[in-house]
Design a protein around this motif. Structure first.
Motif, short mmCIF file in Angstrom:
data_model
loop_
_atom_site.label_atom_id
_atom_site.label_comp_id
_atom_site.label_asym_id
_atom_site.label_seq_id
_atom_site.Cartn_x
_atom_site.Cartn_y
_atom_site.Cartn_z
N UNK A 151 10.43 4.32 -15.18
CA UNK A 151 9.13 3.81 -14.74
C UNK A 151 8.05 4.88 -14.81
N UNK A 152 8.43 6.14 -14.63
CA UNK A 152 7.46 7.23 -14.82
C UNK A 152 7.00 7.29 -16.27
N UNK A 153 7.95 7.16 -17.21
CA UNK A 153 7.60 7.14 -18.62
C UNK A 153 6.76 5.93 -18.98
N UNK A 154 7.08 4.78 -18.37
CA UNK A 154 6.30 3.56 -18.61
C UNK A 154 4.87 3.73 -18.10
N UNK A 155 4.73 4.40 -16.96
CA UNK A 155 3.39 4.66 -16.42
C UNK A 155 2.58 5.54 -17.37
N UNK A 171 15.42 10.07 -0.77
CA UNK A 171 14.98 9.62 0.54
C UNK A 171 13.97 8.49 0.47
N UNK A 172 13.51 8.07 1.64
CA UNK A 172 12.66 6.89 1.76
C UNK A 172 11.30 7.08 1.09
N UNK A 173 10.72 8.28 1.23
CA UNK A 173 9.37 8.51 0.66
C UNK A 173 9.40 8.41 -0.86
N UNK A 208 9.76 4.79 -1.88
CA UNK A 208 8.51 4.02 -1.75
C UNK A 208 7.54 4.35 -2.87
N UNK A 209 7.48 5.63 -3.26
CA UNK A 209 6.60 6.04 -4.36
C UNK A 209 7.01 5.35 -5.66
N UNK A 253 8.65 2.55 -6.05
CA UNK A 253 8.36 1.12 -5.97
C UNK A 253 6.87 0.85 -6.16
N UNK A 254 6.03 1.75 -5.65
CA UNK A 254 4.58 1.59 -5.83
C UNK A 254 4.20 1.73 -7.30
N UNK A 255 4.83 2.70 -7.99
CA UNK A 255 4.57 2.88 -9.42
C UNK A 255 5.01 1.65 -10.21
N UNK A 256 6.21 1.14 -9.89
CA UNK A 256 6.72 -0.04 -10.59
C UNK A 256 5.83 -1.25 -10.34
N UNK A 257 5.34 -1.39 -9.12
CA UNK A 257 4.48 -2.52 -8.81
C UNK A 257 3.13 -2.42 -9.52
N UNK A 258 2.61 -1.19 -9.64
CA UNK A 258 1.36 -0.97 -10.37
C UNK A 258 1.51 -1.39 -11.83
N UNK A 259 2.63 -1.00 -12.44
CA UNK A 259 2.90 -1.37 -13.82
C UNK A 259 2.98 -2.89 -13.95
N UNK A 260 3.65 -3.53 -13.00
CA UNK A 260 3.80 -4.98 -13.03
C UNK A 260 2.46 -5.68 -12.83
N UNK A 261 1.60 -5.12 -11.96
CA UNK A 261 0.29 -5.73 -11.70
C UNK A 261 -0.58 -5.74 -12.96
#
Length: 297
Positions: free
Chosen positions: A153-157, A231-233, A236-237, A239-247
């Motif tokens: 997902x980092x590469x996709x971003x 970890x959790x942070x 969450x980061x 998931x936020x990146x993946x959601x941005x790509x999806x949006x």
């Protein structure tokens, strides 16, 4: 009359030069002319000699030595120098006809595509004015990234960032598919080709354990490797990146095995569609010997 070209780009190690060499060989096998432009001032070896090589103008090695710059700063300087001496690039391209596919082999530093305005300015120069090149970007991402889903997902971003920065048609490609053959089921692979944010939720190697979730509520050293990369942070980061790509819903990938003629042909057909290559080609006259044979029959 328009010219036609593709910018082959992506992060270091994605297989850009290999793809360029395989694409040129594929074009030659199909009796189609191409014009190969190397715009990587650090490139040293080529399967096919470039028709135009930026190293004849400036090389990264010389810049680093004379300007005391690192590789990234030196690369940006090379492109700034190219922009100041555009005749080196534009004059030979003026002679290229519309039958050719111009293949630009780009460097692997993604800062050029996502952070600085040099490449967008170069693209505008090539696509407008007297050159009027119909171009698309072929953005390569290594298929092995799918093994590490946050990395994918980092590469996709980065691919999406390049699409927004360059404002030109894009064909995004998962290269080196032969390296992951048999590792990912076809149904799951389709979720990478059209990136699905739920892949992170289902990642067996990255799920946050209950103990990690409890620990995340207390103090954690922000400099520790565990805090940064797990970890959790971190979850969450991602998931936020993946959601941005999806949006944005802009990025989807084609599969590429550079050793497979069918795979190359499929990718080339998408590039041709993006630049509208075939729509502008004149119908070819049948060869005289073909006419003679037909009349004899």
């Amino acid at each position: 009359m328009s010219k036609y070209g593709t910018l082959v780009m992506g992060p270091a190690g994605a297989g850009k030069s290999t793809f360029c060499a395989s694409l040129i060989q594929h074009l030659q096998n199909n009796k189609r002319p191409c014009f190969y432009v190397n715009l990587d001032p650090a490139a040293e070896e080529f399967a096919f000699d470039p028709d135009l090589d930026i190293k004849d103008l400036i090389s990264l090695e010389d810049v680093m030595e004379e300007m005391s710059l690192g590789p990234n700063g030196g690369l940006i300087y090379c492109f700034e120098f190219l922009m100041e001496n555009l005749d080196f690039l534009t004059d030979p391209l003026e002679e290229v006809t519309d039958e050719y596919l111009i293949v630009f082999d780009m460097p692997g530093q993604i800062e050029l595509y996502t952070h600085v305005p040099i490449l967008p300015d170069l693209v505008k120069t090539l696509m407008r004015g007297s050159l009027n090149i119909n171009m698309c970007a072929a953005y390569l991402l290594e298929a092995t990234f799918i093994v590490d889903r946050p990395k994918f997902f980092s590469g996709t971003l980065s691919a999406m960032s390049a699409m927004l920065m360059l404002e030109m048609p894009h064909v995004n490609i998962l290269s080196k598919m032969d390296l992951v053959k048999g590792q990912v089921a076809k149904r799951e692979l389709s979720r990478f080709l059209d990136p699905d944010p739920a892949l992170l939720e289902e990642d067996p190697t990255r799920k946050v354990k209950d103990g990690d979730a409890e620990e995340a509520k207390g103090y954690q050293d922000p400099g520790s490797t565990k805090s940064v990369m797990s970890g959790a942070s971190f979850d969450r980061l991602n998931k936020a990146v993946a959601q941005l790509i999806d949006d944005f819903s802009m990025v989807s990938f084609l599969k590429l095995d550079a050793q497979d003629e069918d795979s190359l042909g499929a990718v080339l057909s998408y590039i041709d569609d993006a630049i509208q290559f075939h729509e502008a080609q004149e119908p070819k006259e049948p060869k005289d010997e073909f006419l003679d044979t037909s009349m004899a029959e």
